[in-house]
Design an enzyme around this catalytic site. Structure first.
Site, PDB file in Angstrom:
ATOM      1  N   ARG A  27       0.812  -1.212   0.000  1.00 10.46           N
ATOM      2  CA  ARG A  27       0.000   0.000   0.000  1.00 10.46           C
ATOM      3  C   ARG A  27       0.852   1.272   0.000  1.00 10.46           C
ATOM      4  NH1 ARG A  27      -5.180  -1.750   1.385  1.00 10.46           N
ATOM      5  NH2 ARG A  27      -5.835   0.117   0.322  1.00 10.46           N
ATOM      6  N   ARG A  31      -2.447   6.489  -0.025  1.00  7.52           N
ATOM      7  CA  ARG A  31      -2.524   6.375   1.430  1.00  7.52           C
ATOM      8  C   ARG A  31      -1.683   7.381   2.193  1.00  7.52           C
ATOM      9  NH1 ARG A  31      -3.331   0.483   4.240  1.00  7.52           N
ATOM     10  NH2 ARG A  31      -5.587   0.622   4.268  1.00  7.52           N
ATOM     11  N   ARG A  40      -5.186  13.343  -5.958  1.00  8.44           N
ATOM     12  CA  ARG A  40      -6.507  12.776  -5.625  1.00  8.44           C
ATOM     13  C   ARG A  40      -7.524  13.884  -5.338  1.00  8.44           C
ATOM     14  NH1 ARG A  40     -10.326  11.203  -3.090  1.00  8.44           N
ATOM     15  NH2 ARG A  40     -10.588   9.526  -1.591  1.00  8.44           N
ATOM     16  N   ASP A  77      -6.932  -1.403  -7.497  1.00 11.20           N
ATOM     17  CA  ASP A  77      -7.517  -2.015  -6.310  1.00 11.20           C
ATOM     18  C   ASP A  77      -7.938  -3.435  -6.638  1.00 11.20           C
ATOM     19  OD1 ASP A  77      -8.430  -0.855  -3.472  1.00 11.20           O
ATOM     20  OD2 ASP A  77      -9.737  -2.487  -4.065  1.00 11.20           O
ATOM     21  N   TYR A 155     -15.958  -9.855  -0.528  1.00 12.81           N
ATOM     22  CA  TYR A 155     -16.571  -8.573  -0.921  1.00 12.81           C
ATOM     23  C   TYR A 155     -17.803  -8.777  -1.776  1.00 12.81           C
ATOM     24  CZ  TYR A 155     -12.762  -6.000   1.162  1.00 12.81           C
ATOM     25  OH  TYR A 155     -11.900  -5.468   2.070  1.00 12.81           O
TER      26      TYR A 155
END
Ligand code: CP3
Length: 345
Positions: A27, A31, A40, A77, A155
């Site tokens: 990651r 982040r 972003r 992702d 998920y």
């Protein structure tokens, strides 16, 4: 085949002698970096960034430039796979992923695409990989990834994060046939997706089984490892890393997979893992990400202790799970520099 300025991680995976341990962070893209947040912040959200190849490439390369890691990991992702199969997701600020449509029955299964053609819906990922490779210009290798079938299944059934994943586990115990059908479809799509990432240029594949720790050893063997094994057997073009978080109980079974590297979380003792997994694989990990909340001297000390536990064996330095969003990038640099300062004799 390769002509990288820095191919340390590939040499380590191949079991060659290296001058030091390679280092990257799960990651690492996004982040933690203010440079990521600046990009972003100009967009509607996370998904727009993932789906805009030029920008995804830019944030993939940021940790190479800013942190000095020995590998890049493509910014994307694991949830793009369920979306490609027909379950769109939203990423809700400060909450996480959310799927309106979920799989709970045989009838739900009929509404999704569980064939290789689903991987054709992910052209934006392949394009981001191509741009990243061009812009990295052989500096370091690029890691591609996917979720493991069990984690993706979680998920697709739950529709969001969970502490227990009991809705997903419920299907394993109440309708194992349905579970196997869906896991089989996820595996088929994942293999096609990973092959296309490799065609686009990734040098290493990592499979994230983030929720492996929610299953019992017997259930993980039947519903987890079985499908990871199929992926490992299908991917021969590049080395594969399997990171099954929480699956300390399955290390023997993981050791038998046709993969080159096994990721360890911080619950797994390095020397014990080496004994269980043997000398034929590279290990990766496993500093507790919370160590990066301590002061610089303590981080250095913990990192040295970790490196000493590797001996001079095949190991890639990393955390035991993804870096937490509120980690100071300077602390991350401290960890990376401590790894780089340690030579293998
Ligand atoms: O490693 C990297 O830096 C590459 C990019 C990457 C992301 N997600 C970007 C991301 C990778 C490898 C992942 C994998 C992923 N995604 C996993 C497996 C690894 C793990 O940590 O266990 C899982 C379980 C997910 C699902 C997911 N994506 C969740 C639960 C969330 C919300 C919480 C969080 O992690 O921040 C995401 C969102 C996400 N994926 C973000 C990023 C940078 C944050 C979104 C934002 O910018 O707002």
């Amino acid at each position: 085949m390769t002509n990288y300025h820095n191919d340390l991680i590939l040499r380590m995976i191949n079991g060659e002698k290296t001058e030091r341990f390679p280092v990257w962070l799960m990651r690492q893209a996004g982040r933690i970096l203010p440079e990521y947040r600046a990009i972003r912040g100009k967009l509607s959200g996370f998904k727009e960034l993932v789906e805009t190849p030029e920008l995804a490439a830019e944030v993939t390369i940021q940790p190479v430039d800013i942190l000095g890691v020995d590998a890049a990991i493509i910014f994307s992702d694991i949830l793009v796979v369920p979306e490609a199969m027909g379950l769109p997701y939203e990423m809700i600020e400060a909450k996480g992923p959310y799927f309106e449509k979920r799989i709970r029955s045989e009838a739900d299964l009929k509404t999704i695409n569980g064939t290789v053609s689903a991987a054709d819906n992910l052209d934006y990922v392949y394009e981001a990989i191509k741009i990243t490779k061009r812009e990295l210009n052989q500096r370091v290798p690029l890691i591609g990834f996917s979720g493991a079938p069990w984690t993706i299944f979680c998920y697709m059934v739950e529709g969001e994060g969970s502490k227990t994943f009991s809705k997903a586990k419920r299907i394993l115990y109440s309708d194992p046939k349905l579970a196997h059908t869906l896991l089989d479809q996820i595996t088929t799509v994942t293999i096609a997706y990973l092959k296309k990432q490799i065609e686009a240029g990734v040098d290493i594949i990592q499979i994230f089984d983030s929720w492996a720790g929610s299953l019992s050893p017997a259930a993980y063997s039947e519903f987890g490892t079985k499908y990871v094994r199929r992926i490992c057997e299908a991917i021969n073009e590049v080395p594969v890393t399997v990171f099954a978080k929480g699956a300390y109980y399955a290390r023997e079974e993981l050791a038998a997979l046709d993969c080159q590297t096994i990721g360890l979380d911080w619950n797994m003792d390095i020397e014990e893992s080496r004994k269980i997994i043997g000398m034929d694989k590279t290990l990766q990990g496993n500093l507790d990400p919370c160590v990066l909340y301590s002061d610089f001297a303590s981080i250095e000390k913990s990192t040295k202790k970790l490196l000493n536990s590797f001996g001079n064996r095949r190991h890639i330095a990393n955390l035991g799970h993804g870096v937490y969003p509120d980690t100071d990038p300077e602390k991350v640099k401290c960890f990376i520099e401590a790894v780089k300062a340690h030579s293998i004799n």
